[in-house]
Design an enzyme around this catalytic site. Structure first.
Site, PDB file in Angstrom:
ATOM      1  N   GLU A 119      24.176  -4.584  35.521  1.00  0.00           N
ATOM      2  CA  GLU A 119      25.474  -5.179  35.202  1.00  0.00           C
ATOM      3  C   GLU A 119      25.652  -6.590  35.736  1.00  0.00           C
ATOM      4  OE1 GLU A 119      25.175  -2.167  36.768  1.00  0.00           O
ATOM      5  OE2 GLU A 119      26.942  -0.923  36.388  1.00  0.00           O
ATOM      6  N   ASP A 192      25.160   1.141  36.927  1.00  0.00           N
ATOM      7  CA  ASP A 192      25.624   1.953  38.060  1.00  0.00           C
ATOM      8  C   ASP A 192      25.540   3.449  37.755  1.00  0.00           C
ATOM      9  OD1 ASP A 192      26.082  -0.240  39.589  1.00  0.00           O
ATOM     10  OD2 ASP A 192      28.244  -0.324  39.259  1.00  0.00           O
ATOM     11  N   ASP A 194      27.644   5.905  38.164  1.00  0.00           N
ATOM     12  CA  ASP A 194      28.828   6.682  37.806  1.00  0.00           C
ATOM     13  C   ASP A 194      28.997   6.735  36.285  1.00  0.00           C
ATOM     14  OD1 ASP A 194      29.567   4.106  37.265  1.00  0.00           O
ATOM     15  OD2 ASP A 194      31.217   4.028  38.696  1.00  0.00           O
ATOM     16  N   GLU A 196      31.197   5.313  34.353  1.00  0.00           N
ATOM     17  CA  GLU A 196      31.390   4.005  33.733  1.00  0.00           C
ATOM     18  C   GLU A 196      30.052   3.302  33.538  1.00  0.00           C
ATOM     19  OE1 GLU A 196      34.189   0.025  34.238  1.00  0.00           O
ATOM     20  OE2 GLU A 196      33.904   1.389  35.917  1.00  0.00           O
ATOM     21  N   TYR A 419      25.780   3.225  47.017  1.00  0.00           N
ATOM     22  CA  TYR A 419      26.811   2.975  46.011  1.00  0.00           C
ATOM     23  C   TYR A 419      28.180   3.321  46.569  1.00  0.00           C
ATOM     24  CZ  TYR A 419      28.912   2.692  41.396  1.00  0.00           C
ATOM     25  OH  TYR A 419      29.681   2.333  40.310  1.00  0.00           O
ATOM     26  N   ARG A 421      31.253   3.634  45.055  1.00  0.00           N
ATOM     27  CA  ARG A 421      32.267   4.389  44.297  1.00  0.00           C
ATOM     28  C   ARG A 421      31.811   5.838  44.225  1.00  0.00           C
ATOM     29  NH1 ARG A 421      31.716  -0.430  41.277  1.00  0.00           N
ATOM     30  NH2 ARG A 421      33.509  -1.818  41.557  1.00  0.00           N
ATOM     31  N   HIS A 466      26.288  12.501  43.738  1.00  0.00           N
ATOM     32  CA  HIS A 466      26.330  11.210  44.417  1.00  0.00           C
ATOM     33  C   HIS A 466      26.129  11.404  45.915  1.00  0.00           C
ATOM     34  CE1 HIS A 466      28.812   9.097  41.031  1.00  0.00           C
ATOM     35  NE2 HIS A 466      27.669   9.571  40.627  1.00  0.00           N
TER      36      HIS A 466
END
Length: 835
Positions: A119, A192, A194, A196, A419, A421, A466
């Site tokens: 990203e 990433d 997650d 999203e 990470y 989040r 996670h």
């Protein structure tokens, strides 16, 4: 193959379908796959992976990828026609322009290189260094496709099909990614981990028209060389269940926001907006404000007593200090809780206690274990960063993103934390073992638990795949990294590092003392005396995890005050005590405090509203929309926020219901596990559409216009009266002739300090981004400024201006002398007394 049903993802239908006429094959790079037709649209479906049919299918020799000749079709004919009409000069110019437009990565990229897409450019730089030659790493710079901003972009009549579009500012980037993908032998989408990030990976593949047979997905929790290498050894397909979960959330938010907002424009005022989760957050703030307004303050009194053992009557330790004492608090009067609602109710008891005989009752000696907290998750990191560092949620996440993507620490850009989040407290076994080894080497074997601790996630909807937020290497201590980090990066990294290391250590151990003290007539049996006081205390005997914090305590407000008088451990039941002093104190019940950013995040988490990736955006959005203001770092609803909230609660009880929103969030999470998303959206929208129609018909037009509040001065530009206005960052002064005149000025908030440069007043100001700072009222003639709040008392060393450096310390802006806040208060009190 004909007897075994194989399912694959149809790009045209945007859904999983059984593959008709499935045929096993080998790709040019030697990877296995299955090709067939979609039973619905007839399009081609290709699925990667080995099947039983590949066992008998000869595997061809892998050859280098060659560029396919462009087929002669309509596009080729059009290109040929244009080329014939173009002049040689234009052709040469076009070639020169195309060559100049190529990036360095494109020029270096040879046929057969592997393309990696992430990203952010910072992340691309770090990962590119780890992967080395043979890989080209490019950045998508966030999302490359989204719903159109100009319209709903959701086809309600066609199963809520979203309409995506590549924004104009991303078209050149997508074209570049498409060209790079066409030249690559393999494509890795490393966005990433997650949901999203999964959705971004899918949008990149779709927008750049990448070949699914050559496109794989890689995920990692930390940006370190071992983690990157391990991820690329285990690539997988894009998880369409997670993509659909994110897509469903996006569609749902668009349906609510794009249909509620026009209603607010028609019924309240223009430029308002509403959101599914943000509106619930505003409701929490509004309801807390109304609790405060409705709170009925009650007076009450407490009675403490300074008590001392009789052995200190003659020689208080022989060192000239005050006689040792401890504090007991009144617990019962005649066996009932004290009801001391006024000073008049307290006075008779003070008289009786002053004449009473004091004696120790039951004494309990014990130990207390204080266990370390779990490693950080997103919400707890945001809360601690606010409480201990004074950082807002958005700023915390920006700094954490920098630490995650990589910072140059002398060995190139290196990811320093995992990470950020996440809602899971899981820790990788390898990371736990390295932490245990570090603790043993640094503090000793007694600080290492017998077994690695296991923490449980409080949230029922946590994504346990996670990891918790932790340093990528405990060997990188905060002290070692301090020269390479900015001030805020260092503070946040230290917070994360200490919390993780502490979580892998033994608990702290305290010795505790709890005693009952009875007061009354000496002749009265002990337990029949009317007054029961209680005293308790604890002494730290083994620091355990607290050793990692040096002299500081991460939860000082929850522990014992080390400066408070300690109850002696040698108290004996029946021992008489001397009463030194009675300490009656008046109190008033307090309403619940307004939410801070951190406490609102905690409330959202407890109610299971929003997810780790959305907390910061929720907080910033409700402030940007003008529904909530900050006063002294506390959130307070604006008038328009309360009006909009009341209207939405009345006409859209489900949308604004905390429980309903939490249940809906749970259903959205279930989509990531394979649940169909269209029925979830459909069930919500049927009720929502009915409520929308009722509100549009029944809700009257609300008039919010008020009589202008005049300042009492005229505008220096137009001569019209100046008025107070409400803006994004609070009240300000503006011209009443707006928009004909756009003159504005900040409201002067004086801090009671004289400017050291020109003698003017120092006032509170706000930057363009709304951050508070302090400057001279004579600006621009005088440019004195400081981010810290000045205090009235001057520096005792140089007489310079002192500012609040943090919660407990003051610092001089001239000589940098520091001193505790209470010390300067004592100096000021002494000066007043001398006057």
């Amino acid at each position: 193959m004909a007897t075994e049903e194989i399912t694959g993802y149809c790009l045209k239908c945007k859904d999983k379908r059984p593959i008709l006429d499935a045929t096993a094959e080998w790709a040019a790079n030697g990877s296995p796959g299955t090709r067939g037709k979609c039973p619905v649209c007839g399009g081609t479906i290709y699925k990667q992976g080995r099947t039983p049919a590949h066992e008998t299918l000869p595997k061809p020799a892998v050859t280098a990828t060659t560029k396919k000749a462009k087929p002669a079709g309509k596009s080729a004919k059009v290109s040929a026609t244009k080329a014939t009409k173009a002049t040689k000069t234009k052709t040469a110019a076009a070639k020169a322009k195309g060559a100049a437009g190529k990036s360095a990565a494109d020029k270096a990229m040879s046929r057969g290189d592997k393309l990696v897409i992430v990203e952010s450019p910072a992340k691309a730089k770090t990962i590119g260094r780890y992967l080395g030659r043979g890989y080209v790493v490019k950045s998508s710079v966030g999302h490359v496709r989204d719903l159109l901003k100009s319209r709903l972009s959701v086809d309600i009549d066609n199963d809520f099909a979203p309409e995506y579009r590549v924004p104009n500012e991303k078209r050149a980037l997508v074209k570049e990614l498409k060209a790079a993908a066409a030249r690559s032998s393999e494509i890795f989408l490393a966005t990433d981990p997650d949901r999203e990030g999964e959705a971004i990976a899918w949008h990149v593949r779709e927008a750049a028209e990448m070949d699914p047979a050559r496109t794989r997905r890689v995920v990692f929790q930390e940006i370190t060389q071992p983690a990157i290498r391990a991820a690329f050894e285990q690539p997988r397909e894009i998880d369409m269940d997670r993509v659909e979960a994110q897509q469903a959330r996006r569609v749902l938010d668009r349906l609510v926001g794009y249909q509620l907002s026009p209603l607010l424009w028609r019924k309240v005022q223009g430029r308002l907006s509403a959101g599914r989760v943000q509106s619930v957050a505003v409701r929490l703030v509004v309801e807390r404000e109304r609790e405060i307004e409705a709170f009925d303050t009650q007076e009450y009194w407490t009675i403490d007593a300074e008590l001392s053992q009789t052995k200190f009557r003659i020689d208080p330790r022989g060192n000239g200090n005050r006689r040792p004492y401890f504090i007991g608090r009144l617990h019962r009067i005649e066996g009932a809780e004290p009801e001391l609602g006024s000073e008049a109710a307290v006075v008779p008891h003070l008289a009786a206690l002053d004449k009473a005989h004091w004696q120790v009752g039951e004494v309990n000696l014990g130990t207390r274990t204080r266990r370390p907290a779990a490693p950080y998750i997103t919400s707890t990191l945001q809360q601690d960063a606010s409480r201990r560092l004074g950082l807002g949620t958005s700023r915390t996440m920006r700094i954490a993103q920098e630490l995650y993507e990589g910072v140059n620490v002398g060995e190139g850009d290196t990811g320093l934390i995992t990470y950020m989040r996440t809602d899971s407290v899981n820790v990788a076994d390898e990371a736990q073992q390295l932490a245990r080894d570090f603790v043993q080497a640094t503090f000793g074997a007694e600080y290492v638990p017998d077994k690695p601790p296991v923490y449980k996630t409080r949230s029922k909807t946590a994504q346990e795949a996670h990891e918790a937020i932790r340093p990528t290497s405990v060997a990188r201590t905060p002290a070692a990294l301090k020269p390479h980090l900015s001030k805020d990066q260092f503070r946040l990294y230290k917070l994360i590092w200490q919390r993780f290391v502490a979580s892998q250590m033994n608990p702290a151990i305290y010795d505790t003392v709890a005693a009952e003290i009875w007061a009354g007539a000496e002749a009265t049996p002990l337990r029949e005396r009317p007054y029961l006081f209680r005293a308790s205390g604890s002494t730290l005997t083994f620091r355990g995890f607290l050793a990692v914090y040096d002299t500081e305590d991460p939860d000082a407000e929850n522990g014992d005050d080390p400066d408070a008088p300690q109850i002696p451990a040698d108290l004996v039941a029946g021992e008489p005590l001397d009463k030194l002093k009675l300490l009656p104190e008046q109190h008033f019940t307090q309403p619940p405090p307004r939410y801070s950013e951190a406490s609102l995040v905690k409330a959202l988490e407890e109610h299971e509203i929003g997810r780790p990736s959305t907390y910061a955006s929720i907080i910033s959005t409700i402030q940007q929309r003008g529904y909530v203001d900050q006063e002294q770092k506390r959130l307070r609803p604006t008038e328009i926020g309360m009006v909009v909230n009341d209207m939405l609660v009345q006409y859209f009880p489900d949308v604004l219901s905390v429980d309903f929103t939490a249940r809906l969030e749970g259903e959205l999470d279930e989509i990531a596990e394979g649940k169909a998303w269209v029925p979830v959206i459909g069930e919500f929208y049927r009720k929502f559409a009915q409520d929308l129609a009722v509100a549009d018909e029944s809700l009257p037009k609300l008039e919010l216009k008020k009589e202008p509040e005049f300042v009492g001065r005229d505008c220096p530009l137009s001569g019209h009266p100046l008025v107070y206005r409400q803006g994004r960052f609070g009240r300000f002064v503006g011209c009443s002739n707006f928009p004909g005149c756009r003159y504005t000025e900040q409201i002067l908030v004086k801090v009671g300090v004289t400017c050291p440069l020109c003698g003017g007043e120092l006032i509170e100001k706000r930057s363009k981004r709304g951050k508070v700072f302090y400057g001279c009222s004579n600006y621009p003639q005088c440019d004195w400024t400081n981010w810290k709040k000045p205090v009235p008392q001057p520096c005792p060393v140089c007489n310079g201006v002192m500012v609040q450096d943090n919660k407990t310390t003051l610092r001089c802006t001239v000589c940098a002398h520091t001193m505790p806040g209470e010390q300067i208060e004592a100096v000021a009190a002494a000066e007043i007394a001398a006057d």
